[in-house]
Scaffold this motif. Structure first.
Motif, short mmCIF file in Angstrom:
data_model
loop_
_atom_site.label_atom_id
_atom_site.label_comp_id
_atom_site.label_asym_id
_atom_site.label_seq_id
_atom_site.Cartn_x
_atom_site.Cartn_y
_atom_site.Cartn_z
N UNK A 82 0.68 -0.50 0.27
CA UNK A 82 -0.24 0.39 0.47
C UNK A 82 1.01 1.20 0.04
N UNK A 83 0.31 2.16 -0.57
CA UNK A 83 0.79 3.24 -0.69
C UNK A 83 1.48 4.01 0.70
N UNK A 84 0.40 3.84 1.68
CA UNK A 84 0.90 4.05 3.39
C UNK A 84 2.21 3.47 3.89
N UNK A 85 1.22 2.07 3.25
CA UNK A 85 2.77 1.19 4.37
C UNK A 85 4.19 1.61 3.67
N UNK A 86 4.56 1.96 1.61
CA UNK A 86 5.50 2.25 1.69
C UNK A 86 6.51 2.76 2.07
N UNK A 87 5.18 4.01 2.51
CA UNK A 87 5.90 5.74 1.92
C UNK A 87 6.10 5.40 4.34
N UNK A 88 5.97 4.52 5.13
CA UNK A 88 6.48 4.08 6.25
C UNK A 88 7.60 3.54 5.51
N UNK A 89 7.82 2.53 5.13
CA UNK A 89 9.09 1.49 4.99
C UNK A 89 9.83 2.66 4.65
N UNK A 90 9.66 3.41 3.72
CA UNK A 90 10.45 3.88 3.16
C UNK A 90 11.03 5.20 4.14
N UNK A 91 10.77 5.61 5.09
CA UNK A 91 10.44 7.23 5.36
C UNK A 91 10.83 8.45 4.52
N UNK A 92 9.73 8.15 4.00
CA UNK A 92 9.45 9.71 3.56
C UNK A 92 7.55 9.74 3.38
N UNK A 93 7.46 10.97 3.41
CA UNK A 93 5.83 11.95 2.91
C UNK A 93 5.34 10.44 2.40
N UNK A 94 3.81 10.58 2.82
CA UNK A 94 2.58 9.30 1.85
C UNK A 94 2.82 10.28 0.57
N UNK A 95 2.84 11.60 0.13
CA UNK A 95 2.54 12.33 -0.64
C UNK A 95 3.68 12.15 -1.63
N UNK A 96 4.56 12.01 -1.11
CA UNK A 96 5.90 11.99 -1.94
C UNK A 96 5.84 9.98 -3.12
N UNK A 97 5.51 9.71 -1.88
CA UNK A 97 5.16 8.41 -2.98
C UNK A 97 4.12 7.75 -4.16
N UNK A 98 3.08 9.01 -3.60
CA UNK A 98 1.89 9.43 -4.33
C UNK A 98 2.30 9.86 -5.80
N UNK A 99 3.23 10.67 -5.67
CA UNK A 99 3.67 11.46 -6.74
C UNK A 99 4.37 10.54 -7.71
N UNK A 100 5.59 10.16 -6.47
CA UNK A 100 6.18 8.26 -7.47
C UNK A 100 5.83 7.58 -8.27
#
Length: 147
Positions: free
Chosen positions: A53-71
């Motif tokens: 999930x985008x939320x899980x990835x953001x937590x795992x990567x240590x970045x803001x969820x909005x960055x994961x959405x943009x990526x």
């Protein structure tokens, strides 16, 4: 005369400086595929099955969820990943790597191996092995993928 106890002699400074230099070289190589290092990081996390999930990835990567959405938006446009609603929770977006994404990741790994050769050029075989082992131990302790 250099001071062996000064900042340039520290592992942190050397890794940071060398990381910036060689990270830029790798970034330039993968830019040919319309990718940045963070795109490759997201695809690597998906390939490892660490999170979907985008939320899980953001937590795992240590970045803001909005960055994961943009990526993810960019990677979807490239056809590297697919975004689907989680059937168990319609609020969640689940990301999966496509065949094209796996091919892009393979090309990123190839580019990284080219940069590895630049980095290790002045080292003998034993030094290369020792460097790989040491960096692997450090990466593992930091919770980073090592394979």
């Amino acid at each position: 005369m250099s001071d062996a106890s000064g900042l340039p002699a520290t592992v942190a400074f050397r890794l940071g400086t060398l990381g910036a230099i060689y990270g830029d070289r790798l970034a330039a190589k993968i830019a040919a595929h319309d990718l940045k290092l963070k795109h490759a990081g997201l695809m690597t996390a998906l390939e490892a099955g660490v999170a979907a999930s985008q939320q899980d990835l953001a937590a795992r990567m240590g970045v803001a969820p909005s960055l994961v959405v943009a990526l993810a938006d960019h990677l979807v446009r490239l056809g590297a990943i697919e975004r689907r609603r989680d059937p168990a929770d319609r609020r969640r977006q689940v990301l999966t790597l496509t065949g094209h994404g796996r091919e892009l990741l393979r090309r990123c790994a190839e580019a990284a191996r080219e940069v590895d050769e630049e980095i290790a050029a002045p080292l003998g075989a034993d030094q290369r092995a020792a460097l790989q082992e040491a960096l692997g131990a450090i990466a593992e302790r930091a919770g980073l993928p090592t394979a």
